[in-house]
Design an enzyme around this catalytic site. Structure first.
Site, PDB file in Angstrom:
ATOM      1  N   ASP A   1       3.661   4.115   6.440  1.00 22.10           N
ATOM      2  CA  ASP A   1       2.941   3.805   7.579  1.00 22.10           C
ATOM      3  C   ASP A   1       3.399   3.018   8.766  1.00 22.10           C
ATOM      4  OD1 ASP A   1       1.377   0.716   8.013  1.00 22.10           O
ATOM      5  OD2 ASP A   1       2.540   0.941   6.393  1.00 22.10           O
TER       6      ASP A   1
ATOM      7  N   ARG B   1      -0.296   7.328   6.867  1.00 29.78           N
ATOM      8  CA  ARG B   1      -0.047   7.259   5.459  1.00 29.78           C
ATOM      9  C   ARG B   1      -0.481   8.705   4.926  1.00 29.78           C
ATOM     10  NH1 ARG B   1       1.163   2.189   3.524  1.00 29.78           N
ATOM     11  NH2 ARG B   1       0.050   0.376   4.755  1.00 29.78           N
TER      12      ARG B   1
ATOM     13  N   PHE C   1      12.969   6.120  11.819  1.00 32.56           N
ATOM     14  CA  PHE C   1      11.618   5.003  11.634  1.00 32.56           C
ATOM     15  C   PHE C   1      10.663   6.436  11.030  1.00 32.56           C
ATOM     16  CE2 PHE C   1       7.348   3.272  12.787  1.00 32.56           C
ATOM     17  CZ  PHE C   1       7.602   2.232  11.904  1.00 32.56           C
TER      18      PHE C   1
ATOM     19  N   LYS D   1       0.763  -1.205   0.153  1.00 29.22           N
ATOM     20  CA  LYS D   1       0.082  -0.045   0.082  1.00 29.22           C
ATOM     21  C   LYS D   1       0.931   1.397  -0.066  1.00 29.22           C
ATOM     22  CE  LYS D   1      -3.680  -1.759   2.948  1.00 29.22           C
ATOM     23  NZ  LYS D   1      -4.283  -1.774   4.120  1.00 29.22           N
ATOM     24  N   GLY D   2       2.126   1.245   0.656  1.00 24.56           N
ATOM     25  CA  GLY D   2       2.843   2.258   0.848  1.00 24.56           C
ATOM     26  C   GLY D   2       3.292   3.098  -0.305  1.00 24.56           C
TER      27      GLY D   2
ATOM     28  N   LYS E   1      16.655   3.471   2.247  1.00 27.83           N
ATOM     29  CA  LYS E   1      17.234   3.657   3.642  1.00 27.83           C
ATOM     30  C   LYS E   1      18.022   2.413   3.815  1.00 27.83           C
ATOM     31  CE  LYS E   1      14.972   3.924   8.120  1.00 27.83           C
ATOM     32  NZ  LYS E   1      13.944   3.001   8.721  1.00 27.83           N
TER      33      LYS E   1
ATOM     34  N   GLU F   1       8.374   1.939  -5.422  1.00 26.14           N
ATOM     35  CA  GLU F   1       8.205   1.489  -3.733  1.00 26.14           C
ATOM     36  C   GLU F   1       7.975   2.736  -2.893  1.00 26.14           C
ATOM     37  OE1 GLU F   1       6.994  -0.392  -1.722  1.00 26.14           O
ATOM     38  OE2 GLU F   1       8.308  -1.741  -0.840  1.00 26.14           O
ATOM     39  N   ASP F   2       7.633   2.585  -1.702  1.00 29.40           N
ATOM     40  CA  ASP F   2       7.500   3.775  -0.916  1.00 29.40           C
ATOM     41  C   ASP F   2       9.120   3.797  -0.281  1.00 29.40           C
ATOM     42  OD1 ASP F   2       7.341   1.647   0.648  1.00 29.40           O
ATOM     43  OD2 ASP F   2       5.906   2.641   2.007  1.00 29.40           O
TER      44      ASP F   2
END
Length: 180
Positions: free
Chosen positions: A163, A169, A156, A46-47, A135, A103-104
């Site tokens: 999320d 989100r 984080f 979902k990200g 990251k 991708e997130d």
């Protein structure tokens, strides 16, 4: 039992304005590589959905197909379980096509290594990875992010699609969770 983080503060890491500028820059790089070559852009749900939406609307490739996959490895935890679940597969045949995975965040790299291996086995013409955040804090799998929005060593982060246990989100920028 899922580890729980109690949030003291959300500290802005990348503002909505910084993200918008970087998405436009990435689109220029991606357009320069593919031109009008047929391309399948695959959003990792979902990200990745907010980044994906902004990115593909900025690209100028009129021969682009859009599709979606859903992988999970975090559940409600703050770290990857190393066990990747393929919840939704692409519907487009990617054999012989350029594929751009969007991708997130690429963190440990396990999910992306899994997906890249899956798509390579299906004989995509080329595979490249775009991630809003590359990251390295917990990178364990060998994964190259071809188009990185931002590089981040640690923290984080949530927002702009990212999320924590399905929360945050919708934030317009990327923030670091500062725990209590």
């Amino acid at each position: 039992m899922a580890e729980e983080i109690r949030v003291k503060e959300l500290k802005t890491v990348f503002s909505p304005e910084q993200i918008a500028v970087r998405v436009r820059e990435l689109a220029v790089e991606i357009d320069a590589l593919y031109g009008q070559e047929p391309l399948v852009a695959v959003c990792v749900l979902k990200g990745g959905f907010i980044f994906f939406s902004d990115l593909v609307r900025t690209l100028h490739n009129h021969n682009m197909e859009l599709d979606f996959v859903r992988l999970s490895s975090y559940g409600k935890n703050s770290s990857s379980s190393r066990h990747v679940i393929f919840n939704k597969d692409v519907e487009v045949d990617i054999r012989g096509k350029h594929v751009l995975i969007v991708e997130d965040v690429v963190d440990s790299g396990y999910s992306m290594r899994f997906l890249l291996d899956q798509f390579a086995a299906r004989q995509a013409r080329s595979l490249r990875l775009a991630a809003l955040v590359d990251k390295h804090e917990r990178r364990q799998a060998d994964v190259k992010v071809d188009f990185a929005g931002f590089r981040l060593n640690k923290g984080f982060i949530v927002g702009y699609g990212l999320d924590y246990a399905e929360h945050y989100r919708m934030l317009p920028g990327v923030c670091e969770i500062i725990p209590e």
